[in-house]
Scaffold this motif. Structure first.
Motif, PDB file in Angstrom:
ATOM      1  N   ALA A  30       0.833  -1.206   0.000  1.00  0.00           N
ATOM      2  CA  ALA A  30       0.000   0.000   0.000  1.00  0.00           C
ATOM      3  C   ALA A  30       0.868   1.256   0.000  1.00  0.00           C
ATOM      4  O   ALA A  30       0.595   2.213  -0.741  1.00  0.00           O
ATOM      5  CB  ALA A  30      -0.923  -0.005   1.214  1.00  0.00           C
ATOM      6  N   GLU A  31       1.913   1.261   0.807  1.00  0.00           N
ATOM      7  CA  GLU A  31       2.795   2.429   0.859  1.00  0.00           C
ATOM      8  C   GLU A  31       3.547   2.607  -0.447  1.00  0.00           C
ATOM      9  O   GLU A  31       3.764   3.735  -0.903  1.00  0.00           O
ATOM     10  CB  GLU A  31       3.761   2.285   2.035  1.00  0.00           C
ATOM     11  N   THR A  32       3.949   1.511  -1.047  1.00  0.00           N
ATOM     12  CA  THR A  32       4.637   1.595  -2.344  1.00  0.00           C
ATOM     13  C   THR A  32       3.712   2.171  -3.407  1.00  0.00           C
ATOM     14  O   THR A  32       4.113   3.037  -4.198  1.00  0.00           O
ATOM     15  CB  THR A  32       5.135   0.201  -2.777  1.00  0.00           C
ATOM     16  N   ALA A  36       5.000   5.699  -4.781  1.00  0.00           N
ATOM     17  CA  ALA A  36       5.561   5.553  -6.127  1.00  0.00           C
ATOM     18  C   ALA A  36       4.771   6.396  -7.128  1.00  0.00           C
ATOM     19  O   ALA A  36       5.346   7.000  -8.038  1.00  0.00           O
ATOM     20  CB  ALA A  36       5.558   4.086  -6.548  1.00  0.00           C
ATOM     21  N   LEU A  37       3.438   6.459  -6.963  1.00  0.00           N
ATOM     22  CA  LEU A  37       2.643   7.321  -7.833  1.00  0.00           C
ATOM     23  C   LEU A  37       2.981   8.790  -7.610  1.00  0.00           C
ATOM     24  O   LEU A  37       3.021   9.584  -8.558  1.00  0.00           O
ATOM     25  CB  LEU A  37       1.150   7.094  -7.595  1.00  0.00           C
ATOM     26  N   GLU A  38       3.225   9.173  -6.358  1.00  0.00           N
ATOM     27  CA  GLU A  38       3.622  10.554  -6.071  1.00  0.00           C
ATOM     28  C   GLU A  38       4.944  10.880  -6.743  1.00  0.00           C
ATOM     29  O   GLU A  38       5.093  11.934  -7.373  1.00  0.00           O
ATOM     30  CB  GLU A  38       3.732  10.762  -4.556  1.00  0.00           C
ATOM     31  N   GLN A  39       5.910   9.966  -6.648  1.00  0.00           N
ATOM     32  CA  GLN A  39       7.204  10.193  -7.287  1.00  0.00           C
ATOM     33  C   GLN A  39       7.067  10.264  -8.808  1.00  0.00           C
ATOM     34  O   GLN A  39       7.693  11.112  -9.462  1.00  0.00           O
ATOM     35  CB  GLN A  39       8.173   9.079  -6.898  1.00  0.00           C
ATOM     36  N   ALA A  40       6.250   9.385  -9.375  1.00  0.00           N
ATOM     37  CA  ALA A  40       6.048   9.386 -10.822  1.00  0.00           C
ATOM     38  C   ALA A  40       5.488  10.726 -11.276  1.00  0.00           C
ATOM     39  O   ALA A  40       5.978  11.327 -12.250  1.00  0.00           O
ATOM     40  CB  ALA A  40       5.107   8.251 -11.223  1.00  0.00           C
ATOM     41  N   GLU A  41       4.477  11.212 -10.591  1.00  0.00           N
ATOM     42  CA  GLU A  41       3.873  12.488 -10.978  1.00  0.00           C
ATOM     43  C   GLU A  41       4.878  13.622 -10.881  1.00  0.00           C
ATOM     44  O   GLU A  41       4.975  14.468 -11.782  1.00  0.00           O
ATOM     45  CB  GLU A  41       2.657  12.787 -10.106  1.00  0.00           C
ATOM     46  N   ARG A  68       6.319   0.516 -10.416  1.00  0.00           N
ATOM     47  CA  ARG A  68       6.268  -0.045  -9.074  1.00  0.00           C
ATOM     48  C   ARG A  68       4.850   0.032  -8.494  1.00  0.00           C
ATOM     49  O   ARG A  68       4.399  -0.887  -7.802  1.00  0.00           O
ATOM     50  CB  ARG A  68       7.279   0.675  -8.175  1.00  0.00           C
ATOM     51  N   ALA A  69       4.163   1.127  -8.777  1.00  0.00           N
ATOM     52  CA  ALA A  69       2.775   1.236  -8.327  1.00  0.00           C
ATOM     53  C   ALA A  69       1.908   0.203  -9.035  1.00  0.00           C
ATOM     54  O   ALA A  69       1.025  -0.420  -8.422  1.00  0.00           O
ATOM     55  CB  ALA A  69       2.249   2.644  -8.591  1.00  0.00           C
ATOM     56  N   ILE A  70       2.136   0.010 -10.329  1.00  0.00           N
ATOM     57  CA  ILE A  70       1.357  -0.968 -11.092  1.00  0.00           C
ATOM     58  C   ILE A  70       1.558  -2.369 -10.525  1.00  0.00           C
ATOM     59  O   ILE A  70       0.600  -3.130 -10.333  1.00  0.00           O
ATOM     60  CB  ILE A  70       1.748  -0.912 -12.581  1.00  0.00           C
ATOM     61  N   MET A  71       2.809  -2.727 -10.224  1.00  0.00           N
ATOM     62  CA  MET A  71       3.065  -4.068  -9.694  1.00  0.00           C
ATOM     63  C   MET A  71       2.522  -4.222  -8.278  1.00  0.00           C
ATOM     64  O   MET A  71       2.109  -5.315  -7.886  1.00  0.00           O
ATOM     65  CB  MET A  71       4.557  -4.373  -9.738  1.00  0.00           C
ATOM     66  N   ALA A  72       2.524  -3.144  -7.500  1.00  0.00           N
ATOM     67  CA  ALA A  72       1.918  -3.225  -6.168  1.00  0.00           C
ATOM     68  C   ALA A  72       0.430  -3.538  -6.268  1.00  0.00           C
ATOM     69  O   ALA A  72      -0.145  -4.169  -5.374  1.00  0.00           O
ATOM     70  CB  ALA A  72       2.129  -1.915  -5.412  1.00  0.00           C
ATOM     71  N   ALA A  73      -0.200  -3.113  -7.381  1.00  0.00           N
ATOM     72  CA  ALA A  73      -1.626  -3.345  -7.592  1.00  0.00           C
ATOM     73  C   ALA A  73      -1.914  -4.615  -8.380  1.00  0.00           C
ATOM     74  O   ALA A  73      -3.071  -4.944  -8.621  1.00  0.00           O
ATOM     75  CB  ALA A  73      -2.240  -2.150  -8.322  1.00  0.00           C
ATOM     76  N   ALA A  74      -0.859  -5.336  -8.766  1.00  0.00           N
ATOM     77  CA  ALA A  74      -1.036  -6.542  -9.577  1.00  0.00           C
ATOM     78  C   ALA A  74      -1.412  -7.737  -8.698  1.00  0.00           C
ATOM     79  O   ALA A  74      -0.880  -7.899  -7.595  1.00  0.00           O
ATOM     80  CB  ALA A  74       0.242  -6.852 -10.346  1.00  0.00           C
ATOM     81  N   PRO A  75      -2.308  -8.590  -9.165  1.00  0.00           N
ATOM     82  CA  PRO A  75      -2.711  -9.770  -8.390  1.00  0.00           C
ATOM     83  C   PRO A  75      -1.666 -10.878  -8.478  1.00  0.00           C
ATOM     84  O   PRO A  75      -1.896 -11.919  -9.094  1.00  0.00           O
ATOM     85  CB  PRO A  75      -4.036 -10.165  -9.028  1.00  0.00           C
TER      86      PRO A  75
END
Length: 347
Positions: A30-32, A36-41, A68-75
Motif C-alpha cells: 500500500a505504501e509503495t 511511487a505514484l507521487e514520485q512518478a507524478e 512499481r505502483a502498477i506491480m503493487a496493484a497486480a494480483p
C-alpha cells in the motif's frame, strides 16, 4: 477515460486514498503504491519544465516509479510484485554507432528485474537470446509512424489502427473491421504479395480475408488511400468454430490480436525473435530506458543526437519526449485499471 494530462494525474491521485485490492494486501504494498505514484507524478511534471538534454532521465524514472505502483496493484503472490533492477540493457559498444542500431536486450523470463516482472504481469514478451534494434522498438509506437530513426525502407513495420467500433452489432461469422496505416509501398503495390509480406510481422493476425478490385487476372486489394499515400483496408477474420459470431465474440477476437493504445486498438508487429507483440507500456519502457541510459552515461553523444542543426533525429527525439509527457499518464492509468481487473473505473 477521456482525460487530459493534468486530469489524468488528478485521477491517479484520487486512487491513492483507496488503492486497488491487491495493493492493500500488505502495508508495504500500500505504501509503495501511494508514494511511487507521487514520485512518478513529480518526475513527469519536472520533465515538462526542462529540455531534451535531461527529459529522458526524468521521464524514464517517472515511468519506472509508476511501474512499481502498477506491480503493487497486480494480483501476484509473494514478493513477485517487488521490482529489483532494470531487467533491460543495451550493448555498450552500440552506443557509438547510429542511434537506430543501439542493441537492446532483456533479462530472461523469471528474473526479478523491473522490465521482466512487469512484462510477465502484462502478458508481454522479453528477449534474451538476441538483441533488438532500437529502431524496431521505436517503430512499434504509433506516435513514430512519420518519424523513423533511420531511412524509411520496406523493412520497417509500424502499428496498424483497427476501427473496432465498425464491428456490426448483428451476429456474423466474420469479424470485419477497417484497418488503417498501411505504408504506401503496401497500399499501392497493385497485388496481394506486399500485403502478405507486411502482415507476416503481426502475430495472431493470420487467416485474414479482404475485398479485391479489378479484373480476375489483375486483381489487387481494395485499399482506400489517404492523400499521403498511406492506406486502409477492410479486413475479415473468421470467428472460431462453434461460435455464434456475437458482437462480444467478435470483439474478443479483435482484442486477442491487438493491443490497447489508450482508447484505440492496434495490430502491433513483433520484434526480434518474439512471437507476440509488446504491450505498449513496455515498448515505451524499452525506448525510454535506452534514451535515458544514453543521456546519462554518454552525455556527449546524446548532445549530438539532439542537436537540431546537425542531427536528423533531433526533432523526432524532441517530439517523442513531448508525446511521452503528454500520453504516458494515460497509459499508466489504463494499465493500473487493466491490471486490477477494472476495479478503479468501476468505482
Amino acid at each position: 477515460m477521456n482525460l487530459s494530462g493534468d486530469e489524468l494525474w488528478r485521477w491517479l491521485r484520487g486512487t491513492r486514498w483507496k488503492p486497488p485490492k491487491a495493493a492493500t494486501a500488505t502495508q508495504e504494498r500500500a505504501e509503495t503504491y501511494v508514494f511511487a505514484l507521487e514520485q512518478a507524478e513529480q518526475m513527469f511534471r519536472a520533465a515538462a519544465t526542462v529540455g531534451p538534454a535531461t527529459q529522458p532521465l526524468l521521464i524514464f524514472y517517472g515511468l519506472s516509479q509508476a511501474g512499481r505502483a502498477i506491480m503493487a496493484a497486480a494480483p501476484v503472490a509473494g514478493d513477485q510484485w517487488q521490482l529489483v533492477g532494470h531487467g533491460i540493457s543495451q550493448e555498450p559498444q552500440t552506443f557509438a554507432g547510429p542511434l537506430a542500431d543501439i542493441a537492446v536486450t532483456t533479462s530472461k523470463a523469471g528474473a526479478r528485474g523491473s522490465f521482466v516482472r512487469l512484462s510477465a504481469a502484462l502478458d508481454s514478451p522479453v528477449w534474451c537470446d538476441a538483441a533488438v534494434r532500437l529502431s524496431d522498438l521505436w517503430d512499434c509506437l504509433p506516435e513514430n509512424r512519420f518519424s523513423p530513426l533511420d531511412t524509411a525502407t520496406q523493412v520497417r513495420r509500424t502499428p496498424l489502427y483497427v476501427e473496432e467500433r465498425g464491428l456490426s452489432r448483428q451476429p456474423h461469422k466474420l469479424a470485419s473491421v477497417m484497418v488503417w496505416d498501411f505504408p504506401p509501398w503496401v497500399a499501392s503495390a497493385g497485388n496481394g504479395e506486399a500485403l502478405k509480406t507486411y502482415m507476416a510481422s503481426f502475430p495472431g493476425a493470420d487467416g485474414f480475408e479482404y475485398p479485391w478490385r479489378g479484373q480476375w487476372d489483375a486483381q489487387e486489394p481494395d485499399f482506400t488511400l489517404d492523400v499521403d499515400g498511406w492506406g486502409g483496408l477492410t479486413m475479415h477474420w473468421h470467428v472460431p468454430p462453434g461460435s455464434d459470431g456475437t458482437l462480444a465474440e467478435r470483439r474478443a477476437l479483435v482484442h486477442a490480436m491487438t493491443r490497447p493504445h489508450g482508447r484505440a486498438r492496434y495490430l502491433v508487429p513483433a520484434v526480434g525473435s518474439n512471437t507476440t507483440s509488446l504491450h505498449p507500456l513496455m515498448t515505451w519502457w524499452a525506448v525510454l530506458h535506452t534514451l535515458s541510459m544514453l543521456a546519462r552515461y554518454e552525455p556527449a553523444r546524446w548532445s549530438k543526437h539532439i542537436d537540431v542543426d546537425s542531427s536528423q533525429q533531433a526533432v523526432p527525439l524532441e517530439s517523442l519526449l513531448e508525446k511521452a509527457i503528454e500520453t504516458l499518464p494515460g497509459f499508466i492509468a489504463y494499465t493500473l485499471d487493466e491490471i486490477s481487473g477494472g476495479e478503479l473505473t468501476s468505482r
